[in-house]
Design a protein around this motif. Structure first.
Motif: not given
Length: 502
Positions: A223-227, A302-309, A317-323, A332-337
């Protein structure tokens, strides 16, 4: 004043140091844990403190395997925290740690520290171990007869000690010891990087503290650190996480940019934080909902938990934040989220963009080696010194202008290669360190991998096989006209005469 003292029965090794001031002049009411800055043994630390030239000591030490050493008896004042006043009152404990910030300690070391602190408290008649996480409050507090206070070296000298790893766990340490002593709840600031740590610092200094923690986790999470950082700053109502507290404090916010505040929030047990928040619907109106958030024990978790989530959340069966995995473009990452339903606010995306760009948070991104990598030039003292970074620039000339204003700083590209000042380390064959990293294609199946640069160094007993390999360092050496290349894998060195530059 006559005071009775004893030493811990948990001690596995004793070598008394001559470096102390003799009998204490104050009663013991403090414990000061330290980081050794090395994964030492009890014997090695004892030998170091036994030298008069060291001019330092501690009452106890905990080595990398959890063995406890005694170096200065508790009755005597050690030389440990750069403060006579503190050392007269404190039992000092050196803990084996890594050599670089955040000075991580093995879990067995931390567990043994809990045991030793409990033992110290019991023998000195204490029922509570206190951690306030605030220098002024701690040093102006007079512990009651049954209280022991945690103090740290960084309050008395320009040092990181005990390191951010242990500092983040001092609240947990106090709570565990107090629980074992049979006392009720004790006032502690939640463990983790404390809000008090940020007071009086500039935004750049704060980012230098929290940035490496994010960066280390991004290498694992993708996951991008900035996001991640921007989300915690924006949504600092996410429980009483230390990052949220720190964000409010260090960025000068009375509340988060999203409007969340602490008022009216209540704890439900020890792990869930319930609060009411406003969610925006598609038509622009708001609805009040009650949300539950995790209580994070420290910044790292908190970072590890958030990133893992974010990486693992699914809808069926689909990833909620696919991509999102491997994404290297923060927009792009912010928009996916956002598209995945993380937030309903109509301005969520714009707010995250604003935070990332205002605080230049992309400097903490760890990008994968993919075709869509955001190629930033980073201005640092050296590549490994993340905290020294002055900025990240997509335009080389802008990075050069910054480096020219700060003597001793260099420019590195997104792969860590020094771009400015230019490094001239040409080998006999024309390949150089300034080109690193680069790839070579090996077409022979039995190319030896050696332990050093040259046929006069030992073979590792392994071969490259046919393939393409990344070279991270080049050296001259025996029997290689083009020089010797160090493999990125760390397996050893190969003769570049047998490789074709890709």
């Amino acid at each position: 004043m006559i005071m009775g003292y004893s030493n811990s029965s948990l001690v596995a090794y004793t070598l008394l140091s001559p470096n102390h001031s003799g009998l204490r002049t104050e009663r013991i009411d403090r414990i000061s844990p330290h980081c050794v800055v090395g994964q030492c043994t009890a014997e090695g630390l004892g030998d170091w403190f036994h030298k008069s030239s060291t001019k330092a000591s501690s009452n106890y030490g905990i080595d990398k395997n959890g063995r406890i050493g005694l170096y200065v008896e508790e009755k005597n004042r050690s030389w440990c925290t750069s403060s006579n006043a503190n050392d007269q009152r404190a039992v000092t404990i050196e803990c084996a740690s890594d050599k670089a910030e955040p000075y991580v300690m093995h879990q067995v070391v931390y567990e043994r520290l809990v045991d030793l602190c409990e033992d110290i408290c019991r023998r000195n008649g204490k029922k509570k171990l206190l951690w306030f996480g605030d220098k002024n409050k701690s040093l102006n507090y007079q512990p009651k007869a049954d209280e022991m206070l945690i103090t740290v070296h960084r309050w008395f000298a320009n040092k990181s000690c005990p390191g951010d790893w242990l500092y983040a766990r001092l609240g947990d340490l106090a709570a565990k010891v107090t629980s074992r002593l049979g006392s009720g709840n004790v006032e502690v600031i939640p463990s983790g990087m404390q809000a008090g740590e940020f007071q009086g610092l500039t935004e750049e200094q704060v980012l230098a503290k929290v940035g490496p923690l994010f960066t280390a986790d991004q290498k694992k999470s993708g996951i991008l650190a900035s996001v991640s950082m921007a989300q915690f700053i924006l949504e600092s109502g996410y429980g009483k996480s230390e990052l949220a507290l720190g964000a409010n404090n260090c960025f000068g916010m009375k509340k988060s940019l999203s409007g969340n505040t602490w008022s009216g929030s209540v704890w439900d047990g020890v792990s869930i934080y319930k609060k009411k928040t406003q969610e925006q619907k598609a038509d622009g109106s708001y609805v009040t909902v009650t949300a539950e958030f995790r209580k994070y024990p420290n910044v790292d978790d908190s970072i590890a938990d958030h990133s893992a989530y974010l990486l693992g959340a699914k809808n069926g069966e689909k990833f909620r934040y696919d991509g999102l995995k491997g994404c290297s473009d923060y927009k792009k990452a912010v928009q996916i989220i956002k598209d995945g339903g993380y937030a309903t606010s109509l301005t969520y995306v714009e707010k995250l963009y604003s935070i990332i760009e205002k605080w230049k948070l992309t400097q903490y991104d760890v990008t994968a080696e993919t075709s869509d990598v955001i190629k930033y030039y980073r201005v640092r003292k050296n590549w490994g010194d993340v905290a020294s970074q002055l900025g990240a620039y997509s335009v080389f000339d802008n990075a050069k202008a910054m480096a020219d204003k700060h003597p001793g700083y260099k420019i590195y590209d997104w792969n860590g290669k020094q771009m400015y000042p230019e490094v001239m380390l040409e080998t006999a064959g024309g390949m150089s360190n300034v080109d690193c990293p680069f790839t070579v294609k090996v077409s022979v199946p039995d190319l030896n991998i050696r332990k050093g640069a040259g046929t006069d160094t030992a073979k590792t007993g392994k071969f490259t096989g046919v393939g393409v390999f990344t070279i991270v360092e080049v050296k001259n050496g025996k029997d290689a006209a083009k020089g010797w290349g160090k493999l990125k894998s760390g397996a050893g060195w190969i003769n570049l005469d047998f490789g074709k530059r890709e």
